[in-house]
Write an enzyme that holds these catalytic residues in place. Structure first.
Site, PDB file in Angstrom:
ATOM      1  N   GLU A  34     -13.222 -19.015  29.050  1.00  0.00           N
ATOM      2  CA  GLU A  34     -14.147 -18.913  30.224  1.00  0.00           C
ATOM      3  C   GLU A  34     -14.975 -20.121  30.365  1.00  0.00           C
ATOM      4  O   GLU A  34     -15.622 -20.266  31.484  1.00  0.00           O
ATOM      5  CB  GLU A  34     -15.291 -17.885  29.576  1.00  0.00           C
ATOM      6  CG  GLU A  34     -14.580 -16.273  29.633  1.00  0.00           C
ATOM      7  CD  GLU A  34     -15.476 -15.052  29.351  1.00  0.00           C
ATOM      8  OE1 GLU A  34     -16.407 -15.524  28.503  1.00  0.00           O
ATOM      9  OE2 GLU A  34     -14.981 -14.079  29.573  1.00  0.00           O
TER      10      GLU A  34
ATOM     11  N   GLU B 165      -3.168 -12.923   9.487  1.00  0.00           N
ATOM     12  CA  GLU B 165      -4.435 -13.383   8.856  1.00  0.00           C
ATOM     13  C   GLU B 165      -4.232 -13.651   7.202  1.00  0.00           C
ATOM     14  O   GLU B 165      -5.146 -14.374   6.938  1.00  0.00           O
ATOM     15  CB  GLU B 165      -5.589 -12.252   9.263  1.00  0.00           C
ATOM     16  CG  GLU B 165      -5.378 -11.177   8.236  1.00  0.00           C
ATOM     17  CD  GLU B 165      -6.469 -10.061   8.502  1.00  0.00           C
ATOM     18  OE1 GLU B 165      -7.331  -9.968   7.582  1.00  0.00           O
ATOM     19  OE2 GLU B 165      -6.825  -9.645   9.679  1.00  0.00           O
TER      20      GLU B 165
END
Length: 268
Positions: A79, A110
């Site tokens: 963004e 992960e």
């Protein structure tokens, strides 16, 4: 270490609640988040200052995380270019498992302590940069491994976690530990923890961008004009800032392609 994020919900029998009761109780829990974030403003401040200093000298900001935390890093990074007109590689979000993990969970991604550093090396990371690990639990091996290696390479490290005294917090040079308490649905850290992390990432990146001169007054003068709505917003910003009429503002924006350049040229 007390893992608050995995604690039992304060609410029982969620499946017996009415729709209204569920919504009211989720909202009640969400209302506590801003107070928790307020408590860690000094930690956010320290990381924002060092990040802005590094980026002012040509450094970049990297987010690393897995699952929801990784997605939030990717979101914040993606963004910034349209909002502040910065290059796409100034702020980079990296998620365990690669971009496919943004939409679909990648099993055991992960748990790899080596992969984060491998992912960071693809960007030729150096000690000019900053690496921020995002992990609600504060125990994610992917994040821990990445931060440890970054520290060893004299790279500034920070983190956003939702448990106190976590392994990730212990590794990061600039830890942010925002403890929001048990989730409404036990262990569902996409809820309160995720919201707290999103707020903090908003605060961090926006503060850094303001410090780097990417906001004038309260306006996004470097925003990318990627649609009609943003072009019209830009026209209004030019009119407010300079006092010119709408047609003049529109012409300036069409010629110069940015609010900042339009304002600079009319003030010459």
């Amino acid at each position: 270490m007390e893992i608050v994020t995995e604690k039992e919900s304060n609410y029982k029998n969620l499946d017996k609640m009415s729709v209204k009761e569920i919504l009211i109780n989720i909202n009640r829990e969400d209302s506590t988040i801003t107070a928790a974030v307020a408590k860690v403003i000094p930690q956010i401040e320290a990381l924002a200052i060092v990040t802005a200093n590094k980026m002012a000298k040509g450094g970049r900001l990297f987010y690393i995380g897995a699952g929801t935390s990784g997605r939030l890093g990717v979101l914040d990074a993606s963004e910034c270019p349209p909002t502040f007109g910065v290059p796409f590689d100034w702020i980079v979000g990296i998620i365990a498992g690669g971009d496919v993990a943004i939409r679909k969970a990648v099993e055991f991604a992960e748990d790899d302590t080596e992969q984060a550093w491998k992912d960071l090396q693809e960007y030729n990371i150096t000690d000019k940069d900053v690496v921020v690990g995002i992990a609600a639990s504060g125990t994610t091996p992917y994040v821990i491994g990445g931060l440890k290696k970054a520290n060893a390479e004299n790279i500034i490290t920070g983190c956003v976690v939702c448990n106190a005294n976590s392994p990730v917090g212990a590794v990061a040079l600039y830890p942010i530990e925002v403890v929001v308490g048990p989730e409404f649905v036990s262990g569902s850290t996409r809820m309160k923890s995720g919201t707290a992390q999103k707020l903090i990432l908003n605060m961090l990146s926006t503060t850094v961008m303001i410090n780097l001169g990417r906001v004038k007054g309260n306006k996004m003068v470097d925003m990318q004009l990627t649609n009609h709505k943003l072009f019209e917003r830009g026209v209004k910003m030019i009119m407010t800032e300079t006092g010119v009429d709408e047609n003049t503002a529109r012409t300036l924006l069409e010629v110069h392609g940015s609010v900042r350049k339009s304002i600079e040229n009319i003030n010459k």
